[in-house]
Design a protein around this motif. Structure first.
Motif, mmCIF file in Angstrom:
data_model
loop_
_atom_site.group_PDB
_atom_site.id
_atom_site.type_symbol
_atom_site.label_atom_id
_atom_site.label_comp_id
_atom_site.label_asym_id
_atom_site.label_seq_id
_atom_site.Cartn_x
_atom_site.Cartn_y
_atom_site.Cartn_z
ATOM 1 N N UNK A 111 0.591 -1.310 -0.063
ATOM 2 C CA UNK A 111 -0.261 -0.074 0.569
ATOM 3 C C UNK A 111 0.690 1.486 -0.038
ATOM 4 N N UNK A 112 1.900 1.254 0.793
ATOM 5 C CA UNK A 112 2.280 2.627 0.658
ATOM 6 C C UNK A 112 3.105 3.162 -0.740
ATOM 7 N N UNK A 113 2.961 1.681 -1.464
ATOM 8 C CA UNK A 113 3.693 2.456 -2.932
ATOM 9 C C UNK A 113 2.702 2.829 -3.600
ATOM 10 N N UNK A 114 2.019 2.933 -3.945
ATOM 11 C CA UNK A 114 0.455 3.583 -4.571
ATOM 12 C C UNK A 114 1.042 4.797 -5.163
ATOM 13 N N UNK A 115 0.752 5.369 -6.286
ATOM 14 C CA UNK A 115 0.758 5.748 -6.857
ATOM 15 C C UNK A 115 0.606 7.781 -6.227
ATOM 16 N N UNK A 116 2.028 8.317 -6.494
ATOM 17 C CA UNK A 116 1.628 9.542 -6.117
ATOM 18 C C UNK A 116 0.785 9.939 -4.939
ATOM 19 N N UNK A 117 1.633 8.838 -3.735
ATOM 20 C CA UNK A 117 0.705 8.767 -2.388
ATOM 21 C C UNK A 117 1.293 9.855 -1.275
ATOM 22 N N UNK A 118 2.142 10.239 -1.182
ATOM 23 C CA UNK A 118 3.687 10.825 -0.471
ATOM 24 C C UNK A 118 3.675 11.920 -0.691
ATOM 25 N N UNK A 119 3.093 12.981 -0.151
ATOM 26 C CA UNK A 119 4.136 14.595 -0.738
ATOM 27 C C UNK A 119 5.315 15.105 -0.606
ATOM 28 N N UNK A 326 -8.724 -2.538 2.200
ATOM 29 C CA UNK A 326 -8.094 -2.033 3.248
ATOM 30 C C UNK A 326 -7.859 -0.562 2.598
ATOM 31 N N UNK A 327 -7.261 -0.894 1.546
ATOM 32 C CA UNK A 327 -5.492 0.303 0.366
ATOM 33 C C UNK A 327 -6.333 1.052 0.725
ATOM 34 N N UNK A 328 -7.844 1.459 -0.120
ATOM 35 C CA UNK A 328 -8.418 2.917 -0.444
ATOM 36 C C UNK A 328 -8.809 3.654 1.409
ATOM 37 N N UNK A 329 -9.136 3.011 2.831
ATOM 38 C CA UNK A 329 -9.010 3.705 3.631
ATOM 39 C C UNK A 329 -7.710 3.673 4.014
ATOM 40 N N UNK A 330 -6.239 3.593 3.873
ATOM 41 C CA UNK A 330 -4.859 3.382 4.472
ATOM 42 C C UNK A 330 -4.789 4.796 3.881
ATOM 43 N N UNK A 331 -5.458 4.879 2.953
ATOM 44 C CA UNK A 331 -4.291 5.544 2.248
ATOM 45 C C UNK A 331 -4.697 7.673 2.605
ATOM 46 N N UNK A 332 -6.402 6.870 3.133
ATOM 47 C CA UNK A 332 -6.984 8.539 3.143
ATOM 48 C C UNK A 332 -6.579 8.783 4.494
ATOM 49 N N UNK A 333 -6.340 8.153 5.284
ATOM 50 C CA UNK A 333 -5.400 8.207 6.059
ATOM 51 C C UNK A 333 -4.351 8.675 6.772
ATOM 52 N N UNK A 334 -3.910 8.435 5.376
ATOM 53 C CA UNK A 334 -2.350 8.372 5.244
ATOM 54 C C UNK A 334 -2.560 10.806 4.705
ATOM 55 N N UNK A 335 -3.469 10.790 3.836
ATOM 56 C CA UNK A 335 -3.185 11.698 3.773
ATOM 57 C C UNK A 335 -3.780 13.014 4.837
ATOM 58 N N UNK A 336 -4.637 12.158 5.658
ATOM 59 C CA UNK A 336 -4.715 13.034 7.296
ATOM 60 C C UNK A 336 -3.630 13.539 8.118
ATOM 61 N N UNK A 337 -2.182 12.929 7.663
ATOM 62 C CA UNK A 337 -1.022 12.842 8.465
ATOM 63 C C UNK A 337 -0.114 14.153 7.767
ATOM 64 N N UNK A 338 0.133 14.705 8.820
ATOM 65 C CA UNK A 338 0.562 15.766 8.822
ATOM 66 C C UNK A 338 2.319 16.093 8.773
#
Length: 338
Positions: A111-119, A326-338
């Motif tokens: 899941x961490x390797x979803x495209x364009x996930x991390x800023x 579960x990957x979509x929910x996890x990716x949404x949590x990632x976007x909320x991390x400051x």
């Protein structure tokens, strides 16, 4: 008769000693047991992650006062990444960093390797060193596979190297690009218009050299360490995926360690991964300079080009969500991390 009984008793005691020694490892002076950890990695000896594993070795051996011996086998000395999936479970090796192929056994670790996930680097570290976030990725792994996740080490943002300049979306069309043999990597490559060719990392240099593929994608440090610049003249700085490698240990071996040694392993991994972040960030800039000095032209896509890449990759994200519950929910949590 008494002599025969004495000999028999001595022989039984010798057998018991041998059995106990075999069960606990090698007996060191002072009746302390030593433990050996074979660590396998596909990466080059001078790769930043390998340097992180060397730091892990240094810390473990120091903290255990030499009672845990760590043997490192980088550069695919013990086989391909796919091989580690079996040898780690069997306990032939005690620890490994097999990379993205672990998703074949535990899909959500990809899941961490979803495209364009991390800023950026800070965002990635905030997520991947947060146990609450990473525990969701590895849930049930010990019970199902007999493998423990020790932590997630950074590799870096992936970019595309090629034998021709890639200045627009049209330049990607039908480009024969090597990707790992992992479904979501293949799907992403297809979604941006390239023709993906799945190959092991160990075959990549020769494939680039012989023209089997025109391009590949990896972090800057990997491109520099493996000297792909000798057969590739251009880089497109897409930063399309942030690659992280789990550091995994055979659970049976981990449970065979005394509790204080288990804690040494855990503490040393955390320190080594922090160190790996530091040197990866430094190495990214160094590698870019080295590649530039070697004559490689680095193209940074403008906002319009980048927006097209992100938009085209949407189908690969949907593919990921459908394949890995579960990957979509996890990716949404990632976007909320400051």
């Amino acid at each position: 008769m008494k002599k025969n009984k004495l000999v028999s008793i001595l022989m039984i005691m010798m057998v018991i000693t041998v059995v106990l020694t075999a069960c606990s490892g090698t007996t060191a002076p002072g009746n302390k047991s030593t433990y050996k950890i074979k660590v396998a990695s596909i990466l080059a000896d001078n790769d930043p992650e390998t340097l992180g594993l060397k730091k892990f070795k240094e810390l473990v051996e120091s903290k255990s006062e030499g009672n845990i011996i760590v043997e490192l086998y980088p550069n695919a000395q013990l086989g391909s990444a796919e091989t580690y999936l079996d040898t780690l479970r069997q306990g032939t090796i005690q620890m490994a960093s097999p990379g993205s192929v672990m998703a074949q056994l535990q899909p959500l670790v990809g899941a961490p390797e979803m495209p364009f996930l991390f800023r950026d680097w800070d965002h990635a570290k905030a997520v991947l060193t947060n146990s609450e976030m990473t525990d969701k990725l590895t849930e049930g792994m010990i019970e199902k596979l007999g493998i423990r996740t020790l932590g997630f080490a950074p590799r870096g943002f992936r970019v595309i190297s090629s034998n021709k300049e890639l200045a627009s979306i049209d330049d990607l069309k039908n480009l024969r690009m090597r990707v790992p043999n992992i479904p979501f990597y293949i799907k992403l490559a297809e979604s941006i218009g390239t023709s993906p060719v799945a190959l092991p990392l160990t075959e990549l240099f020769s494939s680039l050299e012989q023209g089997v593929v025109d391009a590949q994608e990896n972090p800057y440090a990997t491109i520099e360490a493996t000297k792909y610049y000798e057969v590739q003249d251009y880089i497109l700085e897409t930063n399309h995926i942030f690659t992280t490698h789990g550091w995994y240990m055979n659970e049976s071996f981990f449970q065979s360690l005394p509790e204080n040694y288990q804690q040494i392993i855990a503490d040393s991994v955390n320190e080594a991964i922090d160190y790996t972040y530091e040197i990866n960030i430094e190495q990214e800039e160094k590698s870019k300079q080295i590649l530039t000095d070697k004559g490689v032209k680095i193209v940074v896509p403008d906002e319009a080009f980048k927006a097209k890449l992100v938009g085209m990759s949407a189908s690969s994200r949907e593919f990921f969500y459908s394949r890995y519950p579960g990957s979509q929910e996890w990716s949404k949590s990632v976007q909320e991390v400051k």
